[in-house]
Design a protein around this motif. Sequence first.
Motif, PDB file in Angstrom:
ATOM      1  N   PHE A 288      58.859  23.281-109.675  1.00 42.07           N
ATOM      2  CA  PHE A 288      58.872  23.284-108.209  1.00 42.07           C
ATOM      3  C   PHE A 288      60.260  23.664-107.699  1.00 42.07           C
ATOM      4  N   ILE A 289      61.292  23.054-108.259  1.00 37.60           N
ATOM      5  CA  ILE A 289      62.662  23.339-107.814  1.00 37.60           C
ATOM      6  C   ILE A 289      63.034  24.780-108.124  1.00 37.60           C
ATOM      7  N   GLN A 290      62.597  25.270-109.258  1.00 34.41           N
ATOM      8  CA  GLN A 290      62.886  26.659-109.605  1.00 34.41           C
ATOM      9  C   GLN A 290      62.255  27.619-108.591  1.00 34.41           C
ATOM     10  N   THR A 291      61.015  27.332-108.195  1.00 31.32           N
ATOM     11  CA  THR A 291      60.362  28.151-107.175  1.00 31.32           C
ATOM     12  C   THR A 291      61.121  28.067-105.855  1.00 31.32           C
ATOM     13  N   LEU A 292      61.533  26.871-105.478  1.00 29.98           N
ATOM     14  CA  LEU A 292      62.297  26.689-104.240  1.00 29.98           C
ATOM     15  C   LEU A 292      63.586  27.507-104.271  1.00 29.98           C
ATOM     16  N   LYS A 293      64.288  27.469-105.393  1.00 26.28           N
ATOM     17  CA  LYS A 293      65.546  28.216-105.502  1.00 26.28           C
ATOM     18  C   LYS A 293      65.308  29.721-105.381  1.00 26.28           C
ATOM     19  N   LYS A 294      64.266  30.191-106.019  1.00 28.93           N
ATOM     20  CA  LYS A 294      63.985  31.620-105.960  1.00 28.93           C
ATOM     21  C   LYS A 294      63.640  32.059-104.541  1.00 28.93           C
ATOM     22  N   ILE A 295      62.889  31.218-103.845  1.00 24.18           N
ATOM     23  CA  ILE A 295      62.571  31.527-102.450  1.00 24.18           C
ATOM     24  C   ILE A 295      63.833  31.511-101.609  1.00 24.18           C
ATOM     25  N   TYR A 296      64.668  30.515-101.832  1.00 21.54           N
ATOM     26  CA  TYR A 296      65.894  30.391-101.042  1.00 21.54           C
ATOM     27  C   TYR A 296      66.835  31.564-101.284  1.00 21.54           C
ATOM     28  N   TRP A 297      66.945  31.998-102.553  1.00 23.84           N
ATOM     29  CA  TRP A 297      67.836  33.108-102.874  1.00 23.84           C
ATOM     30  C   TRP A 297      67.133  34.457-102.751  1.00 23.84           C
ATOM     31  N   ASN A 298      65.993  34.433-102.022  1.00 23.11           N
ATOM     32  CA  ASN A 298      65.299  35.678-101.696  1.00 23.11           C
ATOM     33  C   ASN A 298      64.841  36.420-102.941  1.00 23.11           C
ATOM     34  N   GLU A 299      64.315  35.678-103.908  1.00 25.73           N
ATOM     35  CA  GLU A 299      63.831  36.268-105.150  1.00 25.73           C
ATOM     36  C   GLU A 299      62.337  36.017-105.333  1.00 25.73           C
ATOM     37  N   ALA A 300      61.622  35.725-104.266  1.00 20.15           N
ATOM     38  CA  ALA A 300      60.211  35.371-104.395  1.00 20.15           C
ATOM     39  C   ALA A 300      59.376  36.486-104.982  1.00 20.15           C
TER      40      ALA A 300
ATOM     41  N   ASN B 193      60.134  38.261-107.400  1.00 21.75           N
ATOM     42  CA  ASN B 193      60.321  38.291-108.850  1.00 21.75           C
ATOM     43  C   ASN B 193      60.326  36.857-109.371  1.00 21.75           C
ATOM     44  N   ILE B 194      59.269  36.137-109.036  1.00 23.32           N
ATOM     45  CA  ILE B 194      59.243  34.702-109.270  1.00 23.32           C
ATOM     46  C   ILE B 194      59.305  34.342-110.741  1.00 23.32           C
ATOM     47  N   SER B 195      58.871  35.241-111.614  1.00 26.36           N
ATOM     48  CA  SER B 195      58.875  34.920-113.043  1.00 26.36           C
ATOM     49  C   SER B 195      60.162  35.342-113.736  1.00 26.36           C
ATOM     50  N   GLY B 196      61.042  35.995-112.987  1.00 26.98           N
ATOM     51  CA  GLY B 196      62.295  36.424-113.577  1.00 26.98           C
ATOM     52  C   GLY B 196      63.319  35.326-113.598  1.00 26.98           C
ATOM     53  N   SER B 197      64.532  35.644-114.040  1.00 30.84           N
ATOM     54  CA  SER B 197      65.589  34.638-114.112  1.00 30.84           C
ATOM     55  C   SER B 197      66.361  34.597-112.808  1.00 30.84           C
ATOM     56  N   SER B 198      66.918  33.445-112.520  1.00 26.52           N
ATOM     57  CA  SER B 198      67.689  33.267-111.291  1.00 26.52           C
ATOM     58  C   SER B 198      69.016  33.973-111.418  1.00 26.52           C
ATOM     59  N   LYS B 199      69.543  34.332-110.255  1.00 28.29           N
ATOM     60  CA  LYS B 199      70.869  34.915-110.246  1.00 28.29           C
ATOM     61  C   LYS B 199      71.912  33.850-110.476  1.00 28.29           C
ATOM     62  N   ASN B 200      73.084  34.245-110.896  1.00 28.68           N
ATOM     63  CA  ASN B 200      74.157  33.306-111.151  1.00 28.68           C
ATOM     64  C   ASN B 200      74.680  32.733-109.847  1.00 28.68           C
ATOM     65  N   LEU B 201      75.036  31.440-109.878  1.00 28.29           N
ATOM     66  CA  LEU B 201      75.516  30.775-108.679  1.00 28.29           C
ATOM     67  C   LEU B 201      76.759  31.438-108.105  1.00 28.29           C
ATOM     68  N   ASP B 202      77.545  32.068-108.958  1.00 27.37           N
ATOM     69  CA  ASP B 202      78.818  32.649-108.502  1.00 27.37           C
ATOM     70  C   ASP B 202      78.684  34.071-107.994  1.00 27.37           C
ATOM     71  N   ASP B 203      77.458  34.569-107.893  1.00 33.49           N
ATOM     72  CA  ASP B 203      77.237  35.919-107.422  1.00 33.49           C
ATOM     73  C   ASP B 203      77.361  35.935-105.900  1.00 33.49           C
TER      74      ASP B 203
ATOM     75  N   LEU C 221      66.660  31.058 -95.786  1.00 32.79           N
ATOM     76  CA  LEU C 221      66.505  29.663 -95.410  1.00 32.79           C
ATOM     77  C   LEU C 221      65.149  29.422 -94.752  1.00 32.79           C
ATOM     78  N   THR C 222      64.680  30.390 -93.977  1.00 33.56           N
ATOM     79  CA  THR C 222      63.394  30.248 -93.291  1.00 33.56           C
ATOM     80  C   THR C 222      62.267  30.033 -94.275  1.00 33.56           C
ATOM     81  N   ALA C 223      62.169  30.882 -95.287  1.00 34.31           N
ATOM     82  CA  ALA C 223      61.094  30.771 -96.273  1.00 34.31           C
ATOM     83  C   ALA C 223      61.206  29.483 -97.076  1.00 34.31           C
ATOM     84  N   ALA C 224      62.439  29.087 -97.410  1.00 37.08           N
ATOM     85  CA  ALA C 224      62.630  27.858 -98.188  1.00 37.08           C
ATOM     86  C   ALA C 224      62.196  26.631 -97.392  1.00 37.08           C
TER      87      ALA C 224
END
Length: 889
Positions: free
Chosen positions: A249-261, A263-273, A280-283
């Motif tokens: 659930f949190i992983q999905t939330l992060k992907k939505i927040y970082w505008n990666e919805a 590519n939901i099955s891919g890896s998250s971007k690095n925090l320092d990017d 924020l709206t979608a999250a």
Amino acid sequence: MADRLARPSTDQESAPLLQETDGVRPRETDASFGDRVGGIAQEPLTPLTKVLLILALALLLLSSIFVGLFAGVQHKLNVEKGRHEGGGGGGPGETVTVTTTTTSIATSTEKTTATSTSVKTTTWVPVPVPVPTTPPKEETCLTPECIVLSASIFTSLDTSQDPCENFYDFANGGWLRANPLPADKGSFGNFEALAQQNKQVLQRILESKEFPSSSNYDEIILRKLRDFYSSCLNENRLDEIGALPLREFIQTLKKIYWNEADNISGSSKNLDDDKKSTDLTAALAYLHSQGIDALFSFDIEGDVGVDPNQMVLWFSQSSLGLPSKEYYSEKSLLEVYQAVIERLLLTISDEHNVPHLESTSVVMNEDSSVWPPWPWPPWDGDDDGDDGDNDHDHDKDGPSTNRTRRVHKLAKSVVRLERKLAEASLDLDILYQDPVATYNPVPLSNLTDTLSHIHFPTYFSTFTPRAFPEKVIITSPAYVESLATILDHVSPDVLEAYLVVRATLALSPHLGMGTKAWQAQRTLQEILTGIKKGAIGDRAEYCVSKVEESLGFAAGRYFVNETFAGESRKKGTKVITDIVKSFKASLPAIEWMDRESAEAAAEKADAIRVKVGFPKSPDTEDAASIAKYYDNLKVKKGDFFNNVINAVKSDQFKKWLRLGRRRDQATWEMYPSMVNAYFNPPANEIVFPAGILQPPFFEQSWPSYISYGAFGHVAAHELTHAFDSAGRLYNQAGRLKEWWTNSTSAGFQIKQDCIVKQFSDYTIDDGKGGKIHVNGNLTSGENIGDTGLIQAYRAWKVQYSTSRAAGKEKLLPGLHYTKEQLFFISFARIWARSMKPATAIQRIRSDPHSPSRYRVDGTVFNIPEFAEAFKCSKKAKLNPHMGDRCLFW
């Protein structure tokens, strides 16, 4: 006490009065007549002898009756003769001569009969017939229900207490001693005890293999209920899955927040990017659709300023991670809260770029750390005053040192962000008690222009409302402006951490108890409520609660069938309607209310809709409609986490479907098994679920003085809410409008100020040797609601004669209290409650209800009839001077 002990009656004797010592009978030939009679009495009786003796006794009895009748008639004739002749024959002090003839027959076993006749003259001095000097003795109710009730009352009392000084302790001291606070609960009272009993009823239904009818719809409903329940009970499965559902659930939330919805099955971007963008709206839409508060909240309710039955959009502040804004000024508690946040962030993230896990069958390894996970923080030498920028590695087996330090800083920033949100939030006494200040209708563009960080058209599309809102009602325009400023200055990483924490605190209770996330949030609850560390309640009770929350109206169908039979609904409704009549009758006598306002108040009382027991509507009336109502809710036996999420999501979308529609007058906000009641101002309705119409509140066969004291107070309380500090501002149509005259409003304000001051003087122990005052402003509406007890008392008195004639006012066995006293005792008993100091503090800060002790003593303080019932002296604490009472009605 001896005179009340049960004694056997003489007809229960089984042994003979005399017993022979040998088998030889005495000779009868030489005996006298008296001896022969005595012998007959001693020898065994033949069947014929028994018959003859019975006949002789019958004749003797009839002779006595005739003699008595003859003497009475003769006396009456003599008296009448004396009156007609001017004499005093038969009068008091005069003699009357009566001659009687008695014939006796003696029969022996030898079939001989002796007859004797005697004439007797008696001089009789008549005595006047006595007149009763006391009322006839009251009947006692000896039904099983009354006996059980009497025993319950007897054991709940503490007669060492003076009811005129400490009525709460007098009425509940015995119950409190017999019901120590369970280790796993911060609060426990008669409300909670009844809720447990109701849950046990549901538990039997959920664990049964039977189906109550042949209806296919009932089978569909019960299978869904039982699958939901079993998914919660299956702790082995929960332990096997671990924290995986929450991580996904949190992983999905992060992907939505970082505008990666996309590519939901891919890896998250690095925090320092630094180049990544956020959504924020979608999250927020994702969280809100799961019923998780963050930053703000929306509700769908009537437009109380224009048309209370037209459902519109309301915008308000969000709840906080801590129970109220006061907690954010306590340094020691904030340290605990920050430590819990750190623990949660570390637990659910592991490495930030954890790949998406497709299957819930994958088992994540949890450290077998000792429970509870204290002391905190898990590193040494870290000064709370810094930003966590030290370079110590204190987690050799866990995440990297840099990540630990980063999480430490994020946790501090999340707490700082929440503190700002708390400062911007309205005080609860305004939010709960001032409907005028919180009604601010504006065009939707006002909200979107001020809070430009949220693209509201996109947000609304998540919920697919039937009608796009053109206006919104804002409870606090200042909060909208403050929120915009806060969002201008918060970093994306901190905002992400805040959203993750909000989700984790809400969802981790649905994990297995062996997970670190469950343990971390549990630690916070232990601190806030004072419950014993590691004390876990009954799992089945918890699971029934989750079924109720998620499918309450479906479960309620079967609960009602089990518990709400007979005339419970009819008799419960009568108590309510009697109180409404009593309230209307009292209006002309209220000194602060003029005639115009009194007439308007009577109209509002007449217009109130009364709902009792369970809803009757197309959505919840029969099995077919209930099955359809929950048709979109998918339930899986082994997936408790997602079963809860799906249920909440279903409720959220049903809520948004109301936008733009007319109010459905048949809907309920509480499910049938709930131990509670409510008044809804815009709908102008009072609602009483079947769950509260059970002992110790109500039982259809109880004496009326008990029912009107216990359930009657609940009913009068909800009715009085229509005329309390907030409810009085809504007219009979539920519209927010001034419908009292200025003089009446001014008079009411004096009474309200009185009760605010009264309750503000009450205090509770803080558990540390100090005192905390009750918030009289926050609790004023509920305290005014409690003053409605006097209406229940008057309603009982009005119906008393009819009720007594119907046998509904009988005394309870073994209790030496008047009916008036038992009325007040039955009222006080429902508020018996034990509470941990930490829980008491939390309620003082966030609950609009006063502590139970003051709901009792503070209420009867303002009711002269209480002091009269208990014959309180003029110096007693609960018998103040009339000028010191807050008399509303």
